[in-house]
Design a protein around this motif. Structure first.
Motif, PDB file in Angstrom:
ATOM      1  N   ASP A  86     -79.184 116.135 -77.758  1.00 29.98           N
ATOM      2  CA  ASP A  86     -79.395 114.873 -78.463  1.00 29.98           C
ATOM      3  C   ASP A  86     -80.768 114.346 -78.061  1.00 29.98           C
ATOM      4  OD1 ASP A  86     -79.434 112.296 -79.492  1.00 29.98           O
ATOM      5  OD2 ASP A  86     -77.490 111.740 -78.656  1.00 29.98           O
ATOM      6  N   VAL A  87     -81.690 114.257 -79.022  1.00 27.84           N
ATOM      7  CA  VAL A  87     -83.058 113.851 -78.702  1.00 27.84           C
ATOM      8  C   VAL A  87     -83.153 112.396 -78.261  1.00 27.84           C
ATOM      9  CG1 VAL A  87     -84.083 115.583 -80.216  1.00 27.84           C
ATOM     10  CG2 VAL A  87     -83.669 113.279 -81.094  1.00 27.84           C
ATOM     11  N   ASP A  88     -82.112 111.600 -78.513  1.00 31.72           N
ATOM     12  CA  ASP A  88     -82.119 110.202 -78.093  1.00 31.72           C
ATOM     13  C   ASP A  88     -81.672 110.000 -76.647  1.00 31.72           C
ATOM     14  OD1 ASP A  88     -83.106 109.162 -80.458  1.00 31.72           O
ATOM     15  OD2 ASP A  88     -81.113 108.947 -81.355  1.00 31.72           O
ATOM     16  N   SER A  89     -81.103 111.038 -76.033  1.00 27.07           N
ATOM     17  CA  SER A  89     -80.654 110.913 -74.640  1.00 27.07           C
ATOM     18  C   SER A  89     -81.841 111.088 -73.686  1.00 27.07           C
ATOM     19  CB  SER A  89     -79.583 111.957 -74.330  1.00 27.07           C
ATOM     20  OG  SER A  89     -80.153 113.256 -74.310  1.00 27.07           O
ATOM     21  N   ALA A  90     -81.669 110.629 -72.459  1.00 29.11           N
ATOM     22  CA  ALA A  90     -82.741 110.737 -71.457  1.00 29.11           C
ATOM     23  C   ALA A  90     -83.083 112.202 -71.178  1.00 29.11           C
ATOM     24  CB  ALA A  90     -82.328 110.027 -70.172  1.00 29.11           C
ATOM     25  N   LEU A  95     -86.428 117.355 -72.490  1.00 25.42           N
ATOM     26  CA  LEU A  95     -86.547 118.663 -73.144  1.00 25.42           C
ATOM     27  C   LEU A  95     -87.451 118.604 -74.368  1.00 25.42           C
ATOM     28  CD1 LEU A  95     -82.845 119.810 -72.730  1.00 25.42           C
ATOM     29  CD2 LEU A  95     -84.841 120.739 -71.552  1.00 25.42           C
ATOM     30  N   VAL A  96     -87.442 117.499 -75.096  1.00 24.66           N
ATOM     31  CA  VAL A  96     -88.346 117.310 -76.235  1.00 24.66           C
ATOM     32  C   VAL A  96     -89.786 117.446 -75.759  1.00 24.66           C
ATOM     33  CG1 VAL A  96     -89.268 115.547 -77.798  1.00 24.66           C
ATOM     34  CG2 VAL A  96     -86.810 115.959 -77.711  1.00 24.66           C
ATOM     35  N   GLN A  98     -90.822 118.849 -72.861  1.00 22.74           N
ATOM     36  CA  GLN A  98     -91.033 120.169 -72.264  1.00 22.74           C
ATOM     37  C   GLN A  98     -91.327 121.232 -73.316  1.00 22.74           C
ATOM     38  OE1 GLN A  98     -87.954 121.400 -69.552  1.00 22.74           O
ATOM     39  NE2 GLN A  98     -88.651 123.515 -69.516  1.00 22.74           N
ATOM     40  N   TYR A  99     -90.596 121.187 -74.443  1.00 26.23           N
ATOM     41  CA  TYR A  99     -90.754 122.218 -75.486  1.00 26.23           C
ATOM     42  C   TYR A  99     -91.560 121.732 -76.683  1.00 26.23           C
ATOM     43  CZ  TYR A  99     -87.470 124.784 -72.673  1.00 26.23           C
ATOM     44  OH  TYR A  99     -86.863 125.437 -71.627  1.00 26.23           O
ATOM     45  N   GLN A 100     -92.161 120.548 -76.565  1.00 26.33           N
ATOM     46  CA  GLN A 100     -93.029 119.981 -77.593  1.00 26.33           C
ATOM     47  C   GLN A 100     -92.348 119.940 -78.965  1.00 26.33           C
ATOM     48  OE1 GLN A 100     -96.496 122.458 -77.146  1.00 26.33           O
ATOM     49  NE2 GLN A 100     -97.020 121.559 -75.178  1.00 26.33           N
ATOM     50  N   VAL A 101     -91.125 119.449 -78.968  1.00 21.09           N
ATOM     51  CA  VAL A 101     -90.356 119.315 -80.204  1.00 21.09           C
ATOM     52  C   VAL A 101     -90.861 118.081 -80.949  1.00 21.09           C
ATOM     53  CG1 VAL A 101     -88.052 118.850 -81.142  1.00 21.09           C
ATOM     54  CG2 VAL A 101     -88.339 120.469 -79.255  1.00 21.09           C
ATOM     55  N   GLU A 102     -91.236 118.257 -82.215  1.00 18.40           N
ATOM     56  CA  GLU A 102     -91.773 117.154 -83.008  1.00 18.40           C
ATOM     57  C   GLU A 102     -90.766 116.601 -84.010  1.00 18.40           C
ATOM     58  OE1 GLU A 102     -95.514 118.293 -84.691  1.00 18.40           O
ATOM     59  OE2 GLU A 102     -96.345 118.836 -82.734  1.00 18.40           O
ATOM     60  N   LYS A 103     -89.816 117.426 -84.431  1.00 23.63           N
ATOM     61  CA  LYS A 103     -88.805 116.998 -85.395  1.00 23.63           C
ATOM     62  C   LYS A 103     -87.423 117.255 -84.801  1.00 23.63           C
ATOM     63  CE  LYS A 103     -91.733 117.783 -89.351  1.00 23.63           C
ATOM     64  NZ  LYS A 103     -92.079 116.469 -89.780  1.00 23.63           N
ATOM     65  N   ALA A 104     -86.503 116.330 -85.033  1.00 23.40           N
ATOM     66  CA  ALA A 104     -85.173 116.437 -84.423  1.00 23.40           C
ATOM     67  C   ALA A 104     -84.450 117.718 -84.836  1.00 23.40           C
ATOM     68  CB  ALA A 104     -84.335 115.212 -84.778  1.00 23.40           C
ATOM     69  N   ALA A 105     -84.535 118.109 -86.076  1.00 29.67           N
ATOM     70  CA  ALA A 105     -83.795 119.274 -86.584  1.00 29.67           C
ATOM     71  C   ALA A 105     -84.509 120.572 -86.200  1.00 29.67           C
ATOM     72  CB  ALA A 105     -83.627 119.176 -88.089  1.00 29.67           C
ATOM     73  N   THR A 106     -84.481 120.870 -84.905  1.00 25.93           N
ATOM     74  CA  THR A 106     -85.232 122.007 -84.369  1.00 25.93           C
ATOM     75  C   THR A 106     -84.339 122.885 -83.515  1.00 25.93           C
ATOM     76  OG1 THR A 106     -87.279 120.714 -84.324  1.00 25.93           O
ATOM     77  CG2 THR A 106     -87.195 122.634 -82.880  1.00 25.93           C
ATOM     78  N   ILE A 107     -84.555 124.188 -83.640  1.00 28.42           N
ATOM     79  CA  ILE A 107     -83.934 125.178 -82.752  1.00 28.42           C
ATOM     80  C   ILE A 107     -85.048 125.780 -81.914  1.00 28.42           C
ATOM     81  CG2 ILE A 107     -82.684 127.371 -82.579  1.00 28.42           C
ATOM     82  CD1 ILE A 107     -81.645 126.793 -85.459  1.00 28.42           C
ATOM     83  N   ILE A 108     -84.844 125.847 -80.620  1.00 27.45           N
ATOM     84  CA  ILE A 108     -85.753 126.570 -79.725  1.00 27.45           C
ATOM     85  C   ILE A 108     -84.970 127.755 -79.183  1.00 27.45           C
ATOM     86  CG2 ILE A 108     -87.042 126.512 -77.549  1.00 27.45           C
ATOM     87  CD1 ILE A 108     -88.373 124.698 -79.488  1.00 27.45           C
ATOM     88  N   THR A 109     -85.503 128.951 -79.356  1.00 26.77           N
ATOM     89  CA  THR A 109     -84.882 130.125 -78.743  1.00 26.77           C
ATOM     90  C   THR A 109     -85.716 130.504 -77.525  1.00 26.77           C
ATOM     91  OG1 THR A 109     -86.111 131.637 -80.195  1.00 26.77           O
ATOM     92  CG2 THR A 109     -83.909 130.986 -80.909  1.00 26.77           C
ATOM     93  N   LEU A 110     -85.039 130.703 -76.419  1.00 33.71           N
ATOM     94  CA  LEU A 110     -85.696 131.138 -75.184  1.00 33.71           C
ATOM     95  C   LEU A 110     -85.246 132.560 -74.893  1.00 33.71           C
ATOM     96  CD1 LEU A 110     -85.096 127.908 -73.091  1.00 33.71           C
ATOM     97  CD2 LEU A 110     -87.203 128.592 -74.224  1.00 33.71           C
ATOM     98  N   ARG A 111     -86.202 133.468 -74.845  1.00 29.42           N
ATOM     99  CA  ARG A 111     -85.913 134.868 -74.574  1.00 29.42           C
ATOM    100  C   ARG A 111     -86.921 135.395 -73.554  1.00 29.42           C
ATOM    101  NH1 ARG A 111     -82.464 133.009 -77.225  1.00 29.42           N
ATOM    102  NH2 ARG A 111     -81.617 133.731 -79.196  1.00 29.42           N
TER     103      ARG A 111
END
Length: 142
Positions: A86-90, A95-96, A98-111
């Motif tokens: 949840d991007v609204d949580s602390a 994480l937003v 840390q991973y430079q998320v600009e839009k809420a509807a985002t998937i980050i895959t870590l491999r």
């Protein structure tokens, strides 16, 4: 040996055997079972190799709502654990950043220490907001 001592000794032997991995069907509800879903392999993939999926969302986001069903369905089929952020949580805000998320509807895959960003919803030319099935499939396919 008294009956009380005998029963106590038998109970201690059964408990010792349970800790050693011997299973007694009648005592199944009292056994100390391991959670077989969270194995060493999953720990290594998640904590050490960081092979996970992070799905970012915002409760009132129309893009998140449009992509939710497709994302949840695809995540269930993924070989890697999926965490919903949840991007609204602390913690979500950490994480937003840390991973430079600009839009809420985002998937980050870590491999294996590499990250890839996917937007899981889009607006069509007609102005309708829909799930971006191509990105969702690509994110959860590996």
């Amino acid at each position: 040996m008294s009956r009380k001592t005998y029963i106590l000794t038998l109970a201690l032997v059964i408990i010792d055997l349970m800790f050693l991995g011997v299973s007694f069907p009648i005592l199944k509800d009292f056994a100390f079972d391991y959670n077989y879903e969270l194995t060493a392999d999953i720990y290594v993939d998640t904590a050490i190799n960081q092979n996970v999926n992070l799905v970012f969302y915002k409760t009132d986001c129309p893009y998140c709502k449009a992509g939710k069903k497709a994302v949840v369905t695809a995540a269930k089929e993924s070989a890697y654990p999926t965490f919903y952020i949840d991007v609204d949580s602390a913690k979500g805000q950490q994480l937003v950043k840390q991973y430079q998320v600009e839009k809420a509807a985002t998937i980050i895959t870590l491999r294996d220490d590499e990250s890839q960003l996917y937007l899981y919803a889009k607006k069509t030319q007609a102005g309708k907001i829909t799930a971006n099935t191509k990105n969702i499939e690509e994110a959860f396919s590996d």
